[in-house]
Write an enzyme that holds these catalytic residues in place. Structure first.
Site, PDB file in Angstrom:
ATOM      1  N   ASN A  11     -44.526  -2.182  83.652  1.00 59.49           N
ATOM      2  CA  ASN A  11     -43.557  -1.287  83.016  1.00 59.49           C
ATOM      3  C   ASN A  11     -44.335  -0.274  82.175  1.00 59.49           C
ATOM      4  OD1 ASN A  11     -41.488  -0.032  81.653  1.00 59.49           O
ATOM      5  ND2 ASN A  11     -41.061  -1.752  80.287  1.00 59.49           N
ATOM      6  N   LYS A  13     -43.199   2.259  80.612  1.00 65.08           N
ATOM      7  CA  LYS A  13     -42.404   2.854  79.517  1.00 65.08           C
ATOM      8  C   LYS A  13     -42.574   4.381  79.564  1.00 65.08           C
ATOM      9  CE  LYS A  13     -43.313  -1.378  77.049  1.00 65.08           C
ATOM     10  NZ  LYS A  13     -42.972  -2.187  75.907  1.00 65.08           N
ATOM     11  N   HIS A  91     -33.689  -3.905  79.540  1.00 65.91           N
ATOM     12  CA  HIS A  91     -34.947  -4.085  78.794  1.00 65.91           C
ATOM     13  C   HIS A  91     -34.632  -4.076  77.297  1.00 65.91           C
ATOM     14  CE1 HIS A  91     -38.887  -3.303  77.054  1.00 65.91           C
ATOM     15  NE2 HIS A  91     -39.381  -3.827  78.163  1.00 65.91           N
ATOM     16  N   GLU A  93     -35.938  -2.720  74.822  1.00 66.06           N
ATOM     17  CA  GLU A  93     -35.959  -1.402  74.154  1.00 66.06           C
ATOM     18  C   GLU A  93     -34.682  -0.627  74.448  1.00 66.06           C
ATOM     19  OE1 GLU A  93     -39.811  -0.253  75.648  1.00 66.06           O
ATOM     20  OE2 GLU A  93     -40.653  -1.914  74.487  1.00 66.06           O
ATOM     21  N   GLU A 163     -38.107 -12.099  78.462  1.00 67.71           N
ATOM     22  CA  GLU A 163     -39.044 -11.431  77.573  1.00 67.71           C
ATOM     23  C   GLU A 163     -38.612 -11.657  76.124  1.00 67.71           C
ATOM     24  OE1 GLU A 163     -41.070  -7.891  79.568  1.00 67.71           O
ATOM     25  OE2 GLU A 163     -39.076  -7.197  79.080  1.00 67.71           O
ATOM     26  N   GLY A 169     -45.027  -6.003  73.121  1.00 66.44           N
ATOM     27  CA  GLY A 169     -45.820  -4.962  72.471  1.00 66.44           C
ATOM     28  C   GLY A 169     -46.396  -5.383  71.126  1.00 66.44           C
ATOM     29  N   SER A 208     -46.573  -9.210  75.954  1.00 65.98           N
ATOM     30  CA  SER A 208     -48.009  -9.223  75.648  1.00 65.98           C
ATOM     31  C   SER A 208     -48.842 -10.050  76.628  1.00 65.98           C
ATOM     32  CB  SER A 208     -48.239  -9.684  74.196  1.00 65.98           C
ATOM     33  OG  SER A 208     -47.636  -8.777  73.301  1.00 65.98           O
TER      34      SER A 208
HETATM   35  C1  PEP Z   1     -42.489  -4.854  78.441  1.00 69.14           C
HETATM   36  O1  PEP Z   1     -42.435  -3.672  78.152  1.00 69.14           O
HETATM   37  O2  PEP Z   1     -41.606  -5.341  79.174  1.00 69.14           O
HETATM   38  C2  PEP Z   1     -43.584  -5.671  77.915  1.00 69.14           C
HETATM   39  C3  PEP Z   1     -43.606  -6.957  78.183  1.00 69.14           C
HETATM   40  O3  PEP Z   1     -44.532  -5.039  77.160  1.00 69.14           O
HETATM   41  P1  PEP Z   1     -45.944  -5.659  76.645  1.00 69.14           P
HETATM   42  O4  PEP Z   1     -46.588  -6.331  77.827  1.00 69.14           O
HETATM   43  O5  PEP Z   1     -46.717  -4.489  76.152  1.00 69.14           O
HETATM   44  O6  PEP Z   1     -45.612  -6.657  75.585  1.00 69.14           O
END
Ligand code: PEP
Length: 247
Positions: A11, A13, A91, A93, A163, A169, A208
């Site tokens: 992803n 973003k 997601h 965000e 997630e 992040g 992460s």
């Molecule tokens: C994500 O954006 O779905 C995500 C898991 O980001 P990160 O791996 O940076 O934590």
């Protein structure tokens, strides 16, 4: 992982470039195949470029509406006609910054499927919800919003991404045991609706993930690959993460 072929999805973003598309397309060509499916979610304006470079792609969100006066929105049927196969929906965000509710997410899931895209439904609890012991309740509500609207059979043609919001992040990753416990809870819950759907469904972990922790996470019985944010922008890290997912 049994009969479930793992997915490693990046992803991006609101990041990325034509140069990154070329680099990730080269990685994807090397690591896609029998063992795993590799997938990228670039910004929507780079979708055509990414598809032309040979990437298996999706969008980071789609509109819940079919077409019409919705300035700035992404039309699911157009995404499909460009040659993309997937879209993320829900997601964290999108939920936290743009206020998408469980119902909005279910509507986007429906629109994606009716346009021929496979939705990847993102679910997960915040740190406060985990501390209050509400992880299972939160993911149950997020899943059941879709089941209530579309029925359990709709999940047969989808992917789930668990997630934990506190891990996205932040550099904080759920331990393999923590992640597996929630993945098992999700699969058991879906099993109570439909055994076949539950055992075939791919459930990805996100939060992460990097090349140092991916192998142990992906080795868990109910983790079928990952949704990768930051590390998917680094071709060598993304490649190593992909290689650690083995079907
Ligand atoms: C994500 O954006 O779905 C995500 C898991 O980001 P990160 O791996 O940076 O934590």
């Amino acid at each position: 992982m049994g009969q479930r072929k793992p997915i490693v999805a990046g992803n991006w973003k609101m990041n990325g470039s034509c140069e990154l598309i070329k680099e990730i397309a080269a990685v994807s060509e090397q690591v896609s195949g029998e063992q795993r499916e590799v997938l990228v979610f670039p910004p929507a304006i780079l979708l055509s470029e990414a598809i032309s470079a040979g990437l298996n792609c999706g969008t980071q969100t789609v509109s819940e509406f079919e077409s019409g006066a919705y300035t700035g929105e992404i039309q699911a049927s157009l995404v499909k006609s460009l040659g993309a196969n997937y879209t993320l929906v829900g997601h964290s965000e999108r939920r936290s910054i743009y206020g998408e509710s469980n119902e909005d997410v279910a509507n986007k899931f429906a629109q994606a499927q009716s346009s021929g895209l496979t939705p990847i439904l993102c679910i997960g609890e915040t740190q406060a919800q985990r501390t209050e012991g509400k992880t299972e309740e939160v993911v149950k509500q997020q899943l059941e919003a879709v089941i209530k609207k579309l029925g359990i059979a709709s999940l047969a043609n989808s992917v789930i991404a668990y997630e934990p919001v506190w891990a996205i992040g932040t550099g904080l990753t759920a331990t393999p045991e923590q992640a597996q416990a929630t993945h098992k809870y999700i699969r058991d819950l879906l099993h109570s609706y439909d055994q076949q759907v539950a055992s075939a469904l791919r459930i990805l972990y996100g939060g992460s993930v990097n090349e140092s922790n991916s192998e142990l996470l992906f080795a868990q019985a109910d983790i079928d690959g990952g949704l990768i944010g930051g590390a998917s922008l680094k071709p060598q890290s993304f490649k190593a993460i992909c290689e650690s997912a083995k079907g």
